[in-house]
Design a protein around this motif. Structure first.
Motif, PDB file in Angstrom:
ATOM      1  N   GLY A 142       1.014  -1.268   0.076  1.00 40.36           N
ATOM      2  CA  GLY A 142       0.057   0.080  -0.072  1.00 40.36           C
ATOM      3  C   GLY A 142       0.730   1.352  -0.073  1.00 40.36           C
ATOM      4  N   GLN A 143       0.626   1.946  -0.897  1.00 35.88           N
ATOM      5  CA  GLN A 143       1.324   3.296  -1.167  1.00 35.88           C
ATOM      6  C   GLN A 143       0.908   4.510  -0.292  1.00 35.88           C
ATOM      7  N   ALA A 144       1.442   5.577  -0.255  1.00 33.98           N
ATOM      8  CA  ALA A 144       1.103   6.868   0.464  1.00 33.98           C
ATOM      9  C   ALA A 144      -0.092   7.399  -0.454  1.00 33.98           C
ATOM     10  N   ASP A 145      -0.032   7.252  -1.534  1.00 28.39           N
ATOM     11  CA  ASP A 145      -1.205   7.940  -2.533  1.00 28.39           C
ATOM     12  C   ASP A 145      -2.683   6.850  -2.401  1.00 28.39           C
ATOM     13  N   ASP A 146      -2.611   6.028  -1.466  1.00 23.37           N
ATOM     14  CA  ASP A 146      -3.839   5.287  -1.400  1.00 23.37           C
ATOM     15  C   ASP A 146      -4.041   4.319  -2.337  1.00 23.37           C
ATOM     16  N   THR A 147      -3.009   4.029  -3.006  1.00 22.94           N
ATOM     17  CA  THR A 147      -3.065   2.819  -3.974  1.00 22.94           C
ATOM     18  C   THR A 147      -2.163   1.775  -3.643  1.00 22.94           C
ATOM     19  N   ASN A 148      -2.090   0.704  -4.418  1.00 23.40           N
ATOM     20  CA  ASN A 148      -1.148  -0.568  -4.161  1.00 23.40           C
ATOM     21  C   ASN A 148      -0.383  -0.762  -5.412  1.00 23.40           C
ATOM     22  N   VAL A 149       0.855  -1.357  -5.328  1.00 27.45           N
ATOM     23  CA  VAL A 149       1.708  -1.632  -6.077  1.00 27.45           C
ATOM     24  C   VAL A 149       2.038  -3.305  -6.083  1.00 27.45           C
ATOM     25  N   THR A 150       2.258  -3.956  -7.129  1.00 30.78           N
ATOM     26  CA  THR A 150       2.557  -5.204  -6.891  1.00 30.78           C
ATOM     27  C   THR A 150       3.949  -5.495  -6.474  1.00 30.78           C
ATOM     28  N   VAL A 151       4.339  -6.627  -6.072  1.00 33.54           N
ATOM     29  CA  VAL A 151       5.444  -6.992  -5.683  1.00 33.54           C
ATOM     30  C   VAL A 151       6.006  -8.194  -6.434  1.00 33.54           C
ATOM     31  N   GLU A 152       6.695  -8.296  -7.310  1.00 31.48           N
ATOM     32  CA  GLU A 152       7.398  -9.500  -8.024  1.00 31.48           C
ATOM     33  C   GLU A 152       8.684 -10.185  -7.739  1.00 31.48           C
ATOM     34  N   VAL A 153       8.752 -11.207  -7.363  1.00 35.76           N
ATOM     35  CA  VAL A 153      10.285 -11.784  -7.324  1.00 35.76           C
ATOM     36  C   VAL A 153      10.758 -12.542  -8.399  1.00 35.76           C
ATOM     37  N   LYS A 154      11.889 -12.383  -8.942  1.00 33.64           N
ATOM     38  CA  LYS A 154      12.474 -12.788 -10.248  1.00 33.64           C
ATOM     39  C   LYS A 154      13.741 -13.184  -9.708  1.00 33.64           C
ATOM     40  N   GLY A 155      13.847 -14.745  -9.300  1.00 30.05           N
ATOM     41  CA  GLY A 155      15.144 -15.232  -8.839  1.00 30.05           C
ATOM     42  C   GLY A 155      15.515 -14.255  -7.531  1.00 30.05           C
ATOM     43  N   GLU A 156      16.532 -13.666  -7.598  1.00 31.30           N
ATOM     44  CA  GLU A 156      17.124 -12.796  -6.338  1.00 31.30           C
ATOM     45  C   GLU A 156      16.683 -11.474  -6.619  1.00 31.30           C
ATOM     46  N   ASP A 157      15.866 -10.822  -7.734  1.00 33.41           N
ATOM     47  CA  ASP A 157      15.617  -9.625  -7.846  1.00 33.41           C
ATOM     48  C   ASP A 157      14.178  -9.706  -7.156  1.00 33.41           C
ATOM     49  N   VAL A 158      13.913  -8.383  -6.672  1.00 29.74           N
ATOM     50  CA  VAL A 158      12.495  -7.984  -6.344  1.00 29.74           C
ATOM     51  C   VAL A 158      12.137  -6.618  -7.190  1.00 29.74           C
ATOM     52  N   TYR A 159      10.847  -6.777  -7.598  1.00 21.47           N
ATOM     53  CA  TYR A 159      10.268  -5.487  -8.553  1.00 21.47           C
ATOM     54  C   TYR A 159       9.047  -5.021  -7.683  1.00 21.47           C
TER      55      TYR A 159
END
Length: 188
Positions: A142-159
């Motif tokens: 949950g972001q400060a602008d009252d929206t959400n962002v997705t979290v993706e994990v690709k190997g060791e990388d985090v998006y």
């Protein structure tokens, strides 16, 4: 029991501080005082050499985040980024801003687009203080602008919101995750 004793002593400390301030002499000449712009007020502009830098100070000291700092200043969000937090700031690099369509940054920095710019910047801030590996446990944030962002994990990388976390820096009021893209809110 200790809290009650602190509460009894606190008013005395406050009284002492205020009375000490009244006894200081005022100088008639402002020669030794730095000139401060009218917009540079609030806790964002208090300097302290002893504390761990806050998220804003980290961004301001980074040559890779000059565009982000200019955007924060144009949106008048400096004081927001220095509050007690904890805050996770996903900080796009200058290269991330450069990757936006030509003229986008210049347009957003115009005074008439201050609210839109502030909304985009708030989309880069999450309440919390999570290391990159802990963020992997989430599906969205949950972001400060009252929206959400997705979290993706690709190997060791985090998006986060499609932006890859490329570095993380602990701050006095949270953590700065350097990201390779500007995270734009999805339009409705």
């Amino acid at each position: 029991m200790k809290i009650i004793n602190v509460l009894k002593v606190l008013p005395l400390i406050v009284l002492f501080v205020f009375s000490a301030c009244k006894n200081e002499e005022k100088q008639d000449s402002p020669v030794n005082e730095p000139a401060v712009a009218a917009t540079q007020t609030g806790q964002a502009f208090i300097e302290d050499d002893n504390s761990t830098p806050n998220v804003l100070q980290i961004a301001m000291s980074s040559p890779d985040h000059t565009t982000l700092v200019a955007a924060v200043q144009a949106a008048s969000l400096e004081n927001v980024l220095v509050n007690a937090g904890p805050l996770m700031v996903f900080a796009p690099t200058n290269a991330a801003f450069d990757a936006l369509p030509a003229g986008t940054v210049e347009e957003l920095l115009k005074p008439e687009n201050k609210q839109q710019l502030a909304a985009i910047l708030k989309h880069h801030v999450t309440a919390g203080n999570y290391e990159k590996n802990f963020i992997k446990k989430f599906k969205k944030l949950g972001q400060a602008d009252d929206t959400n962002v997705t979290v993706e994990v690709k190997g060791e990388d985090v998006y986060v919101g499609g932006a890859k976390i490329i570095a993380s820096i602990k701050a006095g009021n949270g953590i700065v995750h350097v990201v390779d893209k500007v995270i734009l809110p999805k339009s409705n």
